[in-house]
Design an enzyme around this catalytic site. Structure first.
Site, short mmCIF file in Angstrom:
data_model
loop_
_atom_site.label_atom_id
_atom_site.label_comp_id
_atom_site.label_asym_id
_atom_site.label_seq_id
_atom_site.Cartn_x
_atom_site.Cartn_y
_atom_site.Cartn_z
CG HIS A 105 22.73 17.39 9.76
ND1 HIS A 105 21.65 16.87 9.08
CD2 HIS A 105 23.56 17.85 8.81
CE1 HIS A 105 21.82 17.01 7.77
NE2 HIS A 105 22.98 17.61 7.59
CD GLU A 156 26.42 14.97 6.87
OE1 GLU A 156 26.93 14.64 5.78
OE2 GLU A 156 25.47 15.77 6.97
CG HIS A 174 32.15 25.77 22.51
ND1 HIS A 174 32.53 27.06 22.85
CD2 HIS A 174 30.88 25.64 22.97
CE1 HIS A 174 31.53 27.67 23.48
NE2 HIS A 174 30.52 26.82 23.55
CD GLU A 222 30.07 25.92 27.49
OE1 GLU A 222 30.00 26.61 28.53
OE2 GLU A 222 29.64 26.33 26.39
#
Length: 357
Positions: A105, A156, A174, A222
Site C-alpha cells: 500500500h 492507506e 501522482h 493520472e
C-alpha cells in the site's frame, strides 16, 4: 526552501495492520514523520550512514604482529575476514532474488477523511476496505482500493486530528489508475464537482489516452485508458534527482539488490526534457509499479509533509535490511517486531530520501 504547513502537535504516521506481511499503527517514532514541522525536517539530519561490511576489514598490509617467534600479518586475517564477508553478502543478495515481494500500500495524509473517502468511492470507484479511529493517538486511518489488501495494492489514508491541510511538495508526482474509458470517468468526476487538470487525450509522443485530476487535498491522479486489469491502482510516480542512481538502488541487477525490483522500461523524452523509468515486481498491466521521473537539471525536490511512504511485503525484514545497507540505503528503523505484536518491520530511505517500509 522547504515549506511546511502549520499543524497540530501530534502528527501520526499511517501504518495500520494488514494481513500477511502487514503493518500496524503502533510503531516507534523513528519509523514515521515526527510530531511537529520541525521534527519532520530533522528526520533526514539524524540518519546514520550505512557502511559496507567489507570496510570493517580494511587493514594495512604493512602492519604485523609478532609473538613467540612467529610472525602473523594482519593483512592475512583481513583478507580472510573480507572473504567471509563477501560470502555473507552473496548469500543475502541471492536470497533477495528469491524473496516474494509485493507492493502492499501507499500511505499519505489528508485533511478531511470523510470528504476523501466520498470522492474516492463515488468518483474513482474504489471500495472502503476498512477504517479505524485511534482517539488516544489522535488519528484515523482508512484503507481503500479495488480489491482485498492481501492481493491488491491499496491506499492507506491518515487523518491527524485538527490538521486540515498538508504541503504536498514538488517531489511527489501522482498516482495512476487504469480505467476502461477515460472520457466517461472524467465526465463523472466533473459531475461530482471534481477538478480536471488535463483533459482526456493521447499522451505526448504516444497513443495511450490519459487525463489528470486532483482529489480534494490536491493529490494528482493520472487516468490511463486500458483494458481489464487485476490491478487498477497501478502507479505511484515520484521525482528523483539522479535516475541511474535510483534505478541502481531499486534494481541493482548485476551488482547487488536493495528492493529487488525489475526495470520494466525506460524512456527518454529530450523534447520535454525528462526521463522516466518504470520499476516493479511484475508487468505494468497486471501489477502496481513505481514510476521514477528525472527532469533535466533538477537534482533536489521539496517533499512536503503530505506523502509518507510505500509499504512492501517481504519474507524476511532482517535480510531485507541487510540488502538495503549493502546497496548504500539508509535504514531508519532497524528490523524487528512492533511492540506488543508479532509483525516485524524495517524502514529505509532511498538515495533521494523517499521512504519505504
Amino acid at each position: 526552501m522547504v515549506r511546511v504547513m502549520p499543524m497540530a502537535s501530534s502528527i501520526r504516521p499511517s501504518l495500520a495492520s494488514i494481513r500477511l506481511s502487514a503493518l500496524r499503527p503502533r510503531f516507534a517514532a523513528s519509523l514515521s514523520p515526527h510530531s511537529s514541522p520541525q521534527s519532520l525536517r530533522c528526520l533526514s539530519n539524524n540518519l546514520s550512514s550505512a557502511v559496507p561490511q567489507s570496510q570493517i576489514f580494511r587493514l594495512k598490509s604493512s602492519k604485523s604482529l609478532r609473538g613467540d617467534g612467529n610472525r602473523m600479518t594482519v593483512s592475512m586475517a583481513g583478507n580472510m575476514a573480507q572473504a567471509s564477508t563477501t560470502t555473507t553478502q552473496e548469500n543475502v543478495l541471492e536470497w533477495v532474488k528469491e524473496d516474494k515481494r509485493r507492493m502492499l500500500h501507499v500511505v499519505y495524509r489528508v485533511g478531511d477523511m470523510d470528504r476523501t473517502i466520498k470522492f474516492y468511492t463515488e468518483c474513482l470507484g474504489m471500495k472502503l476496505l476498512r477504517k479505524r479511529d485511534i482517539p488516544e493517538e489522535r488519528y484515523t486511518n482508512a484503507f481503500l482500493g479495488y480489491g482485498p489488501e492481501d492481493s491488491h495494492f491499496v491506499i492507506e489514508l491518515t487523518y491527524n486530528y485538527g490538521v486540515d491541510k498538508y504541503d504536498i511538495g514538488s517531489g511527489f508526482g501522482h498516482f495512476g489508475i487504469a480505467v476502461d474509458d477515460v472520457a466517461k470517468t472524467v465526465d463523472l468526476i466533473k459531475a461530482k464537482g471534481g477538478t480536471v487538470t488535463r483533459e482526456p487525450g493521447p499522451v505526448k509522443g504516444g497513443s495511450t489516452v490519459i487525463a489528470f485530476i486532483e482529489d480534494p487535498d490536491g493529490y494528482k491522479f493520472e487516468l490511463l485508458e486500458r483494458g481489464p486489469t487485476p490491478e487498477p491502482l497501478c502507479q505511484v510516480m515520484l521525482r528523483v534527482g539522479d535516475l541511474e542512481r535510483s534505478i541502481n538502488f531499486y534494481e541493482k541487477v548485476k551488482v547487488t539488490l536493495a528492493f529487488g525490483m525489475e526495470l520494466l522500461r525506460k524512456r527518454d523524452n529530450p523534447e520535454y526534457k525528462y526521463t522516466i523509468a518504470m520499476m516493479g515486481y511484475g508487468p505494468e498491466d497486471k501489477s502496481a509499479v513505481l514510476e521514477l521521473t528525472y527532469n533535466y537539471g533538477v537534482t533536489e525536490y521539496d517533499k512536503g509533509n503530505g506523502y509518507a511512504q510505500i509499504a512492501i511485503g517481504t519474507d524476511d525484514v532482517y535480510r531485507t535490511a541487510e540488502a538495503v545497507k549493502l546497496c548504500g540505503g539508509k535504514v531508519t528503523r532497524e528490523p524487528g517486531p512492533l511492540p506488543g505484536i508479532n509483525t516485524k518491520i524495517t524502514a529505509c530511505l532511498d538515495p533521494d530520501g523517499w521512504k519505504t517500509v
